[in-house]
Design an enzyme around this catalytic site. Sequence first.
Site, mmCIF file in Angstrom:
data_model
loop_
_atom_site.group_PDB
_atom_site.id
_atom_site.type_symbol
_atom_site.label_atom_id
_atom_site.label_comp_id
_atom_site.label_asym_id
_atom_site.label_seq_id
_atom_site.Cartn_x
_atom_site.Cartn_y
_atom_site.Cartn_z
ATOM 1 N N ASP A 209 -0.380 -3.043 12.215
ATOM 2 C CA ASP A 209 -0.067 -2.850 10.803
ATOM 3 C C ASP A 209 1.044 -3.770 10.314
ATOM 4 O O ASP A 209 0.881 -4.528 9.346
ATOM 5 C CB ASP A 209 0.315 -1.378 10.588
ATOM 6 N N LEU B 154 -1.326 -0.181 6.005
ATOM 7 C CA LEU B 154 -2.592 -0.844 6.297
ATOM 8 C C LEU B 154 -3.421 -0.076 7.311
ATOM 9 O O LEU B 154 -4.655 -0.112 7.248
ATOM 10 C CB LEU B 154 -2.342 -2.276 6.780
ATOM 11 N N ASP B 155 -2.792 0.602 8.254
ATOM 12 C CA ASP B 155 -3.576 1.452 9.156
ATOM 13 C C ASP B 155 -4.343 2.496 8.364
ATOM 14 O O ASP B 155 -5.514 2.775 8.640
ATOM 15 C CB ASP B 155 -2.655 2.136 10.177
ATOM 16 N N VAL B 156 -3.690 3.110 7.376
ATOM 17 C CA VAL B 156 -4.358 4.132 6.566
ATOM 18 C C VAL B 156 -5.419 3.495 5.675
ATOM 19 O O VAL B 156 -6.582 3.933 5.664
ATOM 20 C CB VAL B 156 -3.335 4.919 5.736
#
Length: 595
Positions: free
Chosen positions: A426, A454-456
């Site tokens: 991320d 960004l992971d989400v």
Amino acid sequence: MASPATTQTVRPLDTLRFDTSGPPQITSVVADRLRLLGAQGEPVGQDDSATGSIVIAGAGVEPVHATTGWGDPATGLVDEATVQAATGVMAVHGRRDGGPRGLAVDYTATATAVLTVQGLLATLIGSARGIQPRHVTTGADRAGLLAVSQYLAAAGADEGEAADLAPGGPPFTSAEGTLFELETLDPGAWAAFWRALEAPADAMRAGWRPFQFRYATACAPFPAALHQVTRSHPLDGIRRAAALSGAEVCALRTLAERAAERAAEHDGAAPWSLRPLGPATKTAVAAASSGGPLAGLTVLEAGRRIQAPLAAHLLGLLGAEVIRIEPPGGDPLRGMPPACSGISARWLALNRGKKAVEIDIKAGADRRRLRDMAADADVFLHNWAPGKAAELGLDAEDLAAVNPGLVYAYTSGWADRLPDAPMGTDFMVQARTGVGEAVRPEGEPPAPSLMTLLDVLGGLTGAEAVLAGLLLRERTGHGVRVDSSLLGAADTLTAPALRRAARGENPRQPAGFRHPLPTADGRVAPADACASAAAAYDLRELATPDALSLLRDHGLSATAVTTDLADLHHDARFAGAITRDAHGAPAVPDPWSFR
């Protein structure tokens, strides 16, 4: 839905049209994605309404509808700033700085748009399978709660955090003044990197735990001595230390640099790619008598950390049966503190309701077992390191050989689009793509958010890609390979800023953008359109309810800023929305409602 035998399509929404209206921060992203999926529609214009509407229809396809917006206006959630404030996004993003602050990008609007597209695709899939809902509703209030769901679960756990929630964190600064991110998942590489820079041993040891837990806590209060060390070394020396130790560094790129890079990319417009696999085959799956639009479908998920597990979690919320592939002994993250009833609260936020099968992918017999499971599945989803699936004989073509109708999904960091890309995590992707500049307004040093933006968003994009693949399978009879990435999520999030940079304009928001205003007992966040006028009032001696009343009396919209996520369970703005699961962990509401 037209039958696979008669439909000629290469994209899941080919031959369909859409109409849309509503808040452009949400509906313009929806429209862009629907076009990339093949639908035709008019450009989104300016619209001051709080609620948006999207309709998709076409020859042989009954219309499906979506309603989307910021949330219930009666709660004071009227735009991006107020949603970030109420849902806890400002609180989590602001941890590294010691107090709530807004993201200077439209994060919840972007997430809402992706969730809206997911809902529309799921409704079309359900329709093709005889499941009747024709209307889906989403909202930025639910999207914001989903984005902070892991942090919320931890705040409501039976025990405290394993690491301090205190200000601090990357990026680091070199002797030339270059800001850079550091990444390693290995404590040995961490130690070797700092030894190569002659850092004090006590600072090196004290820094590892907060650095390791920054993905979970959104802050990293490691010793100031580590920042002092990097400021005494040129970037070339820092890079040599990283290369020798096995760590990685990435200098923060600007939005202008990323805009120029994107202009040179020929296939970088879409946040995902879809490719048919093998010959057409019968893929019809009987619909369940009840449940969501994916009821009766099976998803195999071999995911780590956040991105792939979140994508599979969303598919499960839509009705699919999700089976996690875990290593012998189970996923070690099940034990990551803090816990609820002995299970990691953060792990539960992403994985509750899934079944689990332990498989040693290094063992030939277990790999054969996994291939046998894939033969009966509808989706195989993973986020292994690049090249790992091919090395194991578990790549798309390998599994298509045993299941020609499979949707094979890979959620990665970079999608093999940047040849010089660093580790696809991320914060490194934020650094490399200009997100660190976009999330902070003018006049502030760029810094990737320590909230896992960004992971989400990458997990949301991964689920969207799988749904597009499933719909394409319904329309063509082909299995499909779908690829999504954190890079695609980053470019979606920063798209407005990248467009400004490409035109030679300042891509950043003005100084002070989305900084909440202090009150006697907390903070309030004015709506973006009211921020300048609200800043003229001194609210510091007023209690938060009185401050809000004053602003509203002057025609200004604002809401209280959530500062403690544990309070959301009792927040009147989300009355009854946040529940507890069977383990006692806080659980956010499903992001869609179908009817």
